[in-house]
Design an enzyme around this catalytic site. Structure first.
Site, PDB file in Angstrom:
ATOM      1  N   ASN A   9       0.876  -1.178   0.000  1.00 47.43           N
ATOM      2  CA  ASN A   9       0.000   0.000   0.000  1.00 47.43           C
ATOM      3  C   ASN A   9       0.911   1.224   0.000  1.00 47.43           C
ATOM      4  O   ASN A   9       1.476   1.576   1.032  1.00 47.43           O
ATOM      5  CB  ASN A   9      -0.896  -0.034   1.253  1.00 47.43           C
ATOM      6  CG  ASN A   9      -1.719   1.241   1.386  1.00 47.43           C
ATOM      7  OD1 ASN A   9      -1.772   2.069   0.477  1.00 47.43           O
ATOM      8  ND2 ASN A   9      -2.366   1.406   2.535  1.00 47.43           N
ATOM      9  N   TRP A  10       1.043   1.828  -1.168  1.00 44.56           N
ATOM     10  CA  TRP A  10       1.994   2.945  -1.295  1.00 44.56           C
ATOM     11  C   TRP A  10       1.492   4.227  -0.647  1.00 44.56           C
ATOM     12  O   TRP A  10       2.241   5.184  -0.520  1.00 44.56           O
ATOM     13  CB  TRP A  10       2.289   3.210  -2.779  1.00 44.56           C
ATOM     14  CG  TRP A  10       3.010   2.093  -3.470  1.00 44.56           C
ATOM     15  CD1 TRP A  10       3.432   0.911  -2.931  1.00 44.56           C
ATOM     16  CD2 TRP A  10       3.402   2.047  -4.850  1.00 44.56           C
ATOM     17  NE1 TRP A  10       4.055   0.136  -3.888  1.00 44.56           N
ATOM     18  CE2 TRP A  10       4.046   0.814  -5.076  1.00 44.56           C
ATOM     19  CE3 TRP A  10       3.255   2.929  -5.923  1.00 44.56           C
ATOM     20  CZ2 TRP A  10       4.558   0.448  -6.329  1.00 44.56           C
ATOM     21  CZ3 TRP A  10       3.751   2.563  -7.163  1.00 44.56           C
ATOM     22  CH2 TRP A  10       4.398   1.339  -7.362  1.00 44.56           C
ATOM     23  N   LYS A  11       0.214   4.239  -0.292  1.00 39.78           N
ATOM     24  CA  LYS A  11      -0.387   5.449   0.293  1.00 39.78           C
ATOM     25  C   LYS A  11      -0.128   6.644  -0.637  1.00 39.78           C
ATOM     26  O   LYS A  11      -0.021   6.454  -1.851  1.00 39.78           O
ATOM     27  CB  LYS A  11       0.101   5.674   1.729  1.00 39.78           C
ATOM     28  CG  LYS A  11      -0.075   4.382   2.570  1.00 39.78           C
ATOM     29  CD  LYS A  11       0.079   4.573   4.039  1.00 39.78           C
ATOM     30  CE  LYS A  11      -0.117   3.236   4.748  1.00 39.78           C
ATOM     31  NZ  LYS A  11      -0.051   3.316   6.204  1.00 39.78           N
ATOM     32  N   HIS A  95      -9.371   1.123   5.217  1.00 45.21           N
ATOM     33  CA  HIS A  95      -8.070   1.375   5.852  1.00 45.21           C
ATOM     34  C   HIS A  95      -8.274   2.344   7.020  1.00 45.21           C
ATOM     35  O   HIS A  95      -9.095   3.259   6.933  1.00 45.21           O
ATOM     36  CB  HIS A  95      -7.077   1.965   4.838  1.00 45.21           C
ATOM     37  CG  HIS A  95      -5.675   1.964   5.373  1.00 45.21           C
ATOM     38  ND1 HIS A  95      -5.224   2.926   6.245  1.00 45.21           N
ATOM     39  CD2 HIS A  95      -4.655   1.089   5.197  1.00 45.21           C
ATOM     40  CE1 HIS A  95      -3.967   2.639   6.568  1.00 45.21           C
ATOM     41  NE2 HIS A  95      -3.594   1.533   5.951  1.00 45.21           N
ATOM     42  N   GLU A  97      -6.655   4.779   7.981  1.00 42.29           N
ATOM     43  CA  GLU A  97      -6.474   6.202   7.632  1.00 42.29           C
ATOM     44  C   GLU A  97      -7.744   6.761   6.990  1.00 42.29           C
ATOM     45  O   GLU A  97      -8.087   7.923   7.187  1.00 42.29           O
ATOM     46  CB  GLU A  97      -5.247   6.351   6.719  1.00 42.29           C
ATOM     47  CG  GLU A  97      -3.952   6.191   7.511  1.00 42.29           C
ATOM     48  CD  GLU A  97      -2.779   5.591   6.748  1.00 42.29           C
ATOM     49  OE1 GLU A  97      -2.783   5.622   5.505  1.00 42.29           O
ATOM     50  OE2 GLU A  97      -1.860   5.077   7.419  1.00 42.29           O
ATOM     51  N   GLU A 167      -4.956  -4.713  10.754  1.00 36.70           N
ATOM     52  CA  GLU A 167      -3.957  -3.648  10.904  1.00 36.70           C
ATOM     53  C   GLU A 167      -4.197  -2.909  12.217  1.00 36.70           C
ATOM     54  O   GLU A 167      -5.026  -1.993  12.267  1.00 36.70           O
ATOM     55  CB  GLU A 167      -4.062  -2.660   9.732  1.00 36.70           C
ATOM     56  CG  GLU A 167      -3.791  -3.287   8.381  1.00 36.70           C
ATOM     57  CD  GLU A 167      -3.203  -2.273   7.388  1.00 36.70           C
ATOM     58  OE1 GLU A 167      -2.188  -2.627   6.761  1.00 36.70           O
ATOM     59  OE2 GLU A 167      -3.718  -1.147   7.268  1.00 36.70           O
ATOM     60  N   GLY A 173       2.897   2.546  10.701  1.00 35.73           N
ATOM     61  CA  GLY A 173       3.841   3.637  10.505  1.00 35.73           C
ATOM     62  C   GLY A 173       4.561   4.051  11.776  1.00 35.73           C
ATOM     63  O   GLY A 173       5.210   5.089  11.828  1.00 35.73           O
ATOM     64  N   SER A 212       3.806  -1.930  10.288  1.00 32.65           N
ATOM     65  CA  SER A 212       5.259  -2.008  10.461  1.00 32.65           C
ATOM     66  C   SER A 212       5.813  -3.399  10.180  1.00 32.65           C
ATOM     67  O   SER A 212       6.726  -3.864  10.863  1.00 32.65           O
ATOM     68  CB  SER A 212       5.669  -1.519  11.854  1.00 32.65           C
ATOM     69  OG  SER A 212       5.294  -0.164  12.026  1.00 32.65           O
ATOM     70  N   GLY A 233       3.031  -0.996   4.249  1.00 33.18           N
ATOM     71  CA  GLY A 233       3.071   0.435   3.960  1.00 33.18           C
ATOM     72  C   GLY A 233       4.494   0.867   3.639  1.00 33.18           C
ATOM     73  O   GLY A 233       5.009   0.650   2.544  1.00 33.18           O
ATOM     74  N   GLY A 234       5.162   1.459   4.607  1.00 32.69           N
ATOM     75  CA  GLY A 234       6.484   2.047   4.401  1.00 32.69           C
ATOM     76  C   GLY A 234       7.480   1.153   3.679  1.00 32.69           C
ATOM     77  O   GLY A 234       8.173   1.583   2.751  1.00 32.69           O
TER      78      GLY A 234
HETATM   79  P1  13P Z   1       3.277   0.535   7.646  1.00 37.60           P
HETATM   80  O1  13P Z   1       3.774  -0.747   7.043  1.00 37.60           O
HETATM   81  O2  13P Z   1       3.986   1.752   7.130  1.00 37.60           O
HETATM   82  O3  13P Z   1       3.187   0.467   9.136  1.00 37.60           O
HETATM   83  O4  13P Z   1       1.752   0.702   7.117  1.00 37.60           O
HETATM   84  C1  13P Z   1       0.883  -0.358   7.229  1.00 37.60           C
HETATM   85  C2  13P Z   1      -0.339  -0.027   6.471  1.00 37.60           C
HETATM   86  O5  13P Z   1      -1.082   0.869   6.840  1.00 37.60           O
HETATM   87  C3  13P Z   1      -0.615  -0.777   5.248  1.00 37.60           C
HETATM   88  O6  13P Z   1      -1.893  -0.517   4.773  1.00 37.60           O
END
Ligand code: 13P
Length: 251
Positions: A9-11, A95, A97, A167, A173, A212, A233-234
């Site tokens: 998930n590149w956000k 998600h 967010e 999640e 993050g 993470s 994510g990251g």
């Molecule tokens: P991180 O891997 O950056 O913690 O993000 C997880 C995430 O929200 C994937 O959708």
């Protein structure tokens, strides 16, 4: 056996050049990925570029969100049919967010799940508790409520078309990962909740961990019996890290 899925998930990250470099880097290392299905969910505008660059590979594409509407006067929204039009297989729904920053409640998330499913996409349905909820002992109640929004309204047969992603909000993050035991406990709870409605669906559905997940903790997390991959994510923004997570699922 459930095939593990590792989805990036590149956000809201990237640029044309960074996206090109990332995709080429992923492509270059795919031969080492033996077991997992791999997917990337770029920002919408980079989906055509990703589709072109990933043509001929087994990497699937997904949207990070989807509208509840099929089309029309909804400025800024993207319909499920548009994602399908550009070759997407997946759409992330619910998600944390989206839930916290954009006010998407369980009802909206369930509608997105159903709209995506009906359009032929595989919804990646995210659930997870906040730190406050975990510390207050309400993790299972929160996850149950989030799951039931889809299960009670659309049934286990509809859920079967999707993938669930656990999640924990406090792990996203933050560099603070759920321990394999903590994650396994919640994954088993999720599978049990689905099993109470339909045992076969519960056995078959993939439940990803997100929060993470990194090259150094991916293998241990994915070795848990109810963890079927990751939503990253990251670490999905760096080809070598993402590939290391994908290969951690090799069996
Ligand atoms: P991180 O891997 O950056 O913690 O993000 C997880 C995430 O929200 C994937 O959708």
């Amino acid at each position: 056996m459930r095939q593990p899925l590792v989805a990036g998930n590149w956000k809201m990250n990237g640029s044309r050049s960074a996206v090109g470099e990332l995709l080429e880097g992923i492509k270059a290392g795919l031969a080492g990925v033996k077991t997992a299905e791999v997917a990337v969910c770029p920002p919408y505008v980079y989906i055509p570029e990703a589709s072109t660059r990933l043509a001929g590979t087994a990497v699937a594409l997904g949207g990070q969100n989807v509208s509840t509407h099929a089309g029309g006067a909804y400025t800024g929204e993207i319909a499920a049919s548009m994602l399908v039009d550009f070759g997407c297989k997946y759409a992330i729904v619910g998600h944390s967010e989206r839930r916290t920053l954009y006010g998407e409640d369980d009802t909206v998330v369930a509608e997105k799940f159903e709209v995506a499913r009906k359009a032929g996409l595989v919804p990646i349905f995210c659930v997870g508790e906040t730190l406050e909820e975990r510390e207050g002992g309400t993790t299972e109640a929160v996850i149950a409520r989030q799951l039931d929004a889809v299960l009670d309204r659309f049934g286990a047969a509809a859920l079967a078309a999707g993938v669930i992603a656990y999640e924990p909000v406090w792990a996203i993050g933050t560099g603070r990962t759920a321990s394999p035991q903590q994650a396994q406990e919640v994954h088993a709870f999720i599978r049990g909740r689905v099993a109470a409605k339909d045992r076969a669906v519960a056995e078959a559905i993939r439940i990803l961990y997100g929060g993470s997940m990194k090259p150094d903790n991916a293998a241990e997390l994915m070795a848990q019996p109810d963890i079927d991959g990751g939503l990253i994510g990251g670490a999905s923004l760096k080809a070598s890290d993402f590939l290391a997570i994908c290969t951690a699922a090799n069996r």
